[in-house]
Design a protein around this motif. Structure first.
Motif: not given
Length: 129
Positions: A40, A37-38, A31-33
């Motif tokens: 993982i 978002a970059n 899942s993304s932070h």
């Protein structure tokens, strides 16, 4: 060079925190932070309910694939954007997962982390504990 003292009693206390709390995974592997978002998550990431870490949030946990009932290592991170330091527990993580966690935590210029592996030494001063 001086070596980090790796006290068995410290790890006993870490295990007690883990075993006396419920681990909630809120960021599954892949899942993304939530903010970046970059970034993982390389393994499951969550927290121990009813605990308080250095940032007044619950103690954070990276949970690997292996079944484990103890803390195998900790990471200590320093973040200059948040102006804080945090300790995160590693539970059930193999060596490959530990490397991936360090890569995850060290990929920005604003945060850096170190890994402290579990030891089983008892220093002489602690023999009276």
């Amino acid at each position: 060079m001086e070596q980090l003292e790796n006290n068995a009693y410290f790890w006993q206390k870490m295990d007690t925190l883990l075993l006396s709390s419920t681990c909630k995974i809120d960021h599954p592997q892949g899942s993304s932070h939530p903010v970046y978002a970059n970034l993982i998550y390389p393994v499951d990431y969550g927290y121990l309910q009813d605990t308080v870490g250095t940032d007044t949030q619950p103690i954070h946990v990276f949970k690997g694939k292996k079944s484990a009932h103890n803390v195998g290592a900790i990471v200590i991170s320093a973040d200059i954007l948040k102006k804080d330091c945090e300790v995160k527990l590693l539970v059930g993580c193999d060596e490959e997962e530990k490397v991936k966690i360090l890569e995850f935590l060290n990929q920005t210029q604003f945060q850096k982390a170190i890994l402290v592996q579990r030891g089983n030494q008892t220093p002489n001063w602690a023999n009276n504990d």
